[in-house]
Design a protein around this motif. Structure first.
Motif, PDB file in Angstrom:
ATOM      1  N   PHE A  25     -81.239  14.218 -93.762  1.00 44.68           N
ATOM      2  CA  PHE A  25     -82.353  14.431 -93.255  1.00 44.68           C
ATOM      3  C   PHE A  25     -82.655  14.557 -91.382  1.00 44.68           C
ATOM      4  N   ASP A  26     -84.005  14.579 -91.441  1.00 40.79           N
ATOM      5  CA  ASP A  26     -84.103  14.366 -89.930  1.00 40.79           C
ATOM      6  C   ASP A  26     -85.033  13.550 -89.036  1.00 40.79           C
ATOM      7  N   ALA A  27     -85.388  13.142 -90.051  1.00 47.78           N
ATOM      8  CA  ALA A  27     -86.132  11.330 -90.411  1.00 47.78           C
ATOM      9  C   ALA A  27     -86.446  10.973 -91.553  1.00 47.78           C
ATOM     10  N   VAL A  28     -86.774   9.136 -91.541  1.00 49.34           N
ATOM     11  CA  VAL A  28     -86.984   8.757 -92.567  1.00 49.34           C
ATOM     12  C   VAL A  28     -88.286   8.009 -92.337  1.00 49.34           C
ATOM     13  N   ILE A  29     -89.108   8.100 -93.824  1.00 52.39           N
ATOM     14  CA  ILE A  29     -89.737   7.136 -92.973  1.00 52.39           C
ATOM     15  C   ILE A  29     -90.312   6.461 -94.245  1.00 52.39           C
ATOM     16  N   LEU A  30     -90.255   4.995 -94.026  1.00 58.56           N
ATOM     17  CA  LEU A  30     -90.550   3.965 -95.175  1.00 58.56           C
ATOM     18  C   LEU A  30     -91.870   3.577 -95.978  1.00 58.56           C
ATOM     19  N   ALA A  31     -92.388   3.893 -96.633  1.00 55.12           N
ATOM     20  CA  ALA A  31     -93.616   3.647 -97.021  1.00 55.12           C
ATOM     21  C   ALA A  31     -93.826   2.459 -97.809  1.00 55.12           C
ATOM     22  N   GLY A  32     -93.815   1.491 -96.862  1.00 55.13           N
ATOM     23  CA  GLY A  32     -93.948   0.517 -97.166  1.00 55.13           C
ATOM     24  C   GLY A  32     -95.221  -0.467 -96.021  1.00 55.13           C
ATOM     25  N   PHE A  33     -96.065  -0.320 -96.192  1.00 60.62           N
ATOM     26  CA  PHE A  33     -96.958  -1.263 -94.721  1.00 60.62           C
ATOM     27  C   PHE A  33     -96.442  -2.554 -94.700  1.00 60.62           C
ATOM     28  N   GLY A  34     -95.275  -2.452 -93.735  1.00 60.44           N
ATOM     29  CA  GLY A  34     -95.248  -3.754 -92.829  1.00 60.44           C
ATOM     30  C   GLY A  34     -93.743  -4.378 -93.883  1.00 60.44           C
ATOM     31  N   GLU A  35     -93.349  -3.441 -94.373  1.00 58.68           N
ATOM     32  CA  GLU A  35     -92.435  -4.170 -95.639  1.00 58.68           C
ATOM     33  C   GLU A  35     -90.861  -4.462 -94.962  1.00 58.68           C
ATOM     34  N   HIS A  36     -90.058  -5.309 -95.432  1.00 64.49           N
ATOM     35  CA  HIS A  36     -88.834  -5.355 -94.741  1.00 64.49           C
ATOM     36  C   HIS A  36     -87.636  -4.063 -95.339  1.00 64.49           C
ATOM     37  N   GLY A  37     -87.300  -4.223 -94.109  1.00 64.28           N
ATOM     38  CA  GLY A  37     -85.904  -3.119 -94.072  1.00 64.28           C
ATOM     39  C   GLY A  37     -86.398  -1.817 -93.538  1.00 64.28           C
ATOM     40  N   LYS A  38     -86.625  -2.148 -92.870  1.00 68.63           N
ATOM     41  CA  LYS A  38     -86.753  -0.545 -91.434  1.00 68.63           C
ATOM     42  C   LYS A  38     -85.499  -1.219 -90.213  1.00 68.63           C
ATOM     43  N   ASP A  39     -85.140  -2.424 -90.096  1.00 72.94           N
ATOM     44  CA  ASP A  39     -84.374  -2.664 -89.152  1.00 72.94           C
ATOM     45  C   ASP A  39     -82.968  -2.521 -89.446  1.00 72.94           C
ATOM     46  N   ALA A  40     -83.273  -2.388 -90.998  1.00 73.37           N
ATOM     47  CA  ALA A  40     -81.407  -2.255 -91.353  1.00 73.37           C
ATOM     48  C   ALA A  40     -81.059  -0.579 -91.920  1.00 73.37           C
ATOM     49  N   LEU A  41     -82.136  -0.279 -91.878  1.00 73.64           N
ATOM     50  CA  LEU A  41     -82.351   1.463 -92.088  1.00 73.64           C
ATOM     51  C   LEU A  41     -82.008   1.982 -90.530  1.00 73.64           C
ATOM     52  N   GLN A  42     -82.646   1.536 -89.809  1.00 76.97           N
ATOM     53  CA  GLN A  42     -82.010   1.411 -88.652  1.00 76.97           C
ATOM     54  C   GLN A  42     -80.323   1.584 -87.909  1.00 76.97           C
ATOM     55  N   GLU A  43     -80.195   0.580 -88.975  1.00 87.08           N
ATOM     56  CA  GLU A  43     -79.011  -0.010 -88.707  1.00 87.08           C
ATOM     57  C   GLU A  43     -77.670   1.372 -88.753  1.00 87.08           C
ATOM     58  N   LEU A  44     -77.970   1.923 -90.136  1.00 87.06           N
ATOM     59  CA  LEU A  44     -77.493   3.061 -90.694  1.00 87.06           C
ATOM     60  C   LEU A  44     -77.363   3.788 -90.850  1.00 87.06           C
ATOM     61  N   LEU A  45     -78.804   4.759 -89.697  1.00 85.71           N
ATOM     62  CA  LEU A  45     -78.714   5.676 -89.585  1.00 85.71           C
ATOM     63  C   LEU A  45     -79.444   5.912 -88.346  1.00 85.71           C
ATOM     64  N   THR A  46     -78.531   7.431 -87.585  1.00 82.40           N
ATOM     65  CA  THR A  46     -79.247   8.076 -86.656  1.00 82.40           C
ATOM     66  C   THR A  46     -80.309   8.309 -86.736  1.00 82.40           C
ATOM     67  N   VAL A  47     -80.616   9.212 -87.153  1.00 83.77           N
ATOM     68  CA  VAL A  47     -82.361   9.929 -87.582  1.00 83.77           C
ATOM     69  C   VAL A  47     -83.359   8.667 -86.959  1.00 83.77           C
ATOM     70  N   PRO A  48     -84.684   9.020 -86.769  1.00 88.86           N
ATOM     71  CA  PRO A  48     -85.850   8.643 -86.691  1.00 88.86           C
ATOM     72  C   PRO A  48     -85.922   7.710 -87.371  1.00 88.86           C
TER      73      PRO A  48
END
Length: 248
Positions: free
Chosen positions: A72-95
């Motif tokens: 994938f070229d990008a990932v969208i976390l479809a939860g409004f303000g839910e936790h997990g975004k920062d950890a996903l950014q650690e795992l991935l190089t895509v936006p």
């Protein structure tokens, strides 16, 4: 381009609704793949459920990485303000985009002060914290709750319209909001009702995130690690679902 949209909860009906909203906002040539975790909560209305669902989303991503099928070229976390975004950014190089931040970024471009209309009052602190952490709270007029839980909105989106519109009206009258952000991925179908009844722009975070993700990918912008460090190896702890014997 291919965009992975992750519904943070396990509700099949909400996953389908999020998928429809994402596809409606996608440009020709953009492929939307919408997934939900193998475990977690059916609805997120508390900090505990948010953290649980963050683990589920990380597990889903780790399974794709582990199988060599993350394309994938990008990932969208479809939860409004839910936790997990920062950890996903650690795992991935895509936006990696969070729909709360995406909605607010667009709101700031079309109005001076925005309000977020979310589900229950218990969700307000988490949204306020996310906006503050992201540096996006300066123009936030208010974060308000319509009084309906995520599961209730999921079960009857059209029936939730009146409650959401009424709270948006109060945000305008009492807080001075001139843009409304819908603070739940399951509220995607309410934007037109708010604009038609109240005459103000209304922004769905899923659509906003798709538009912004396409722009980032189109410009060739990749995520940069803090300090230039390498991401942690997810295989040392993940995927949990494999250890638990859960299948896709």
């Amino acid at each position: 381009m291919r965009i992975l949209v992750c519904n943070v909860n396990t509700s099949a009906s909400m996953t389908a609704e999020i998928d429809g909203a994402a596809r409606a906002a996608a440009a020709p040539g953009t492929q939307i793949v919408t997934r939900s975790p193998l475990f977690g909560a059916e609805a997120v209305d508390s900090a505990a459920e948010s953290y649980l669902c963050a683990v589920g989303v990380l597990d889903l991503t780790a399974r794709l990485l582990d199988a060599g099928s993350f394309d994938f070229d990008a990932v969208i976390l479809a939860g409004f303000g839910e936790h997990g975004k920062d950890a996903l950014q650690e795992l991935l190089t895509v936006p990696v985009l969070d729909i709360a931040e995406a909605a607010v970024h667009l709101a700031h471009l079309v109005g001076r002060r925005f309000s977020v209309i979310t589900t229950l009052a218990a969700s307000i602190p988490a949204i306020e914290d996310r906006l503050l952490l992201a540096g996006l709270s300066a123009h936030c007029a208010s974060v308000r709750a319509c009084g309906l839980g995520t599961a209730a909105v999921d079960a009857d989106p059209s029936g939730a319209v009146d409650a959401i519109v009424a709270e948006a009206q109060r945000a305008m009258d009492e807080d001075g909001a001139d843009v409304i952000c819908l603070g739940c991925a399951g509220m995607a179908g309410v934007t037109e009702a708010i604009t038609a009844r109240l005459g103000v722009p209304a922004i769905d975070g899923v659509a906003a995130a798709v538009v912004l993700a396409q722009s980032l990918v189109g410009l060739g912008l990749q995520a940069r690690k803090v300090g230039g460090g390498t991401p942690p190896n997810p295989r040392s702890q993940w995927p949990l679902s494999t250890a638990l014997g859960l299948g896709l």
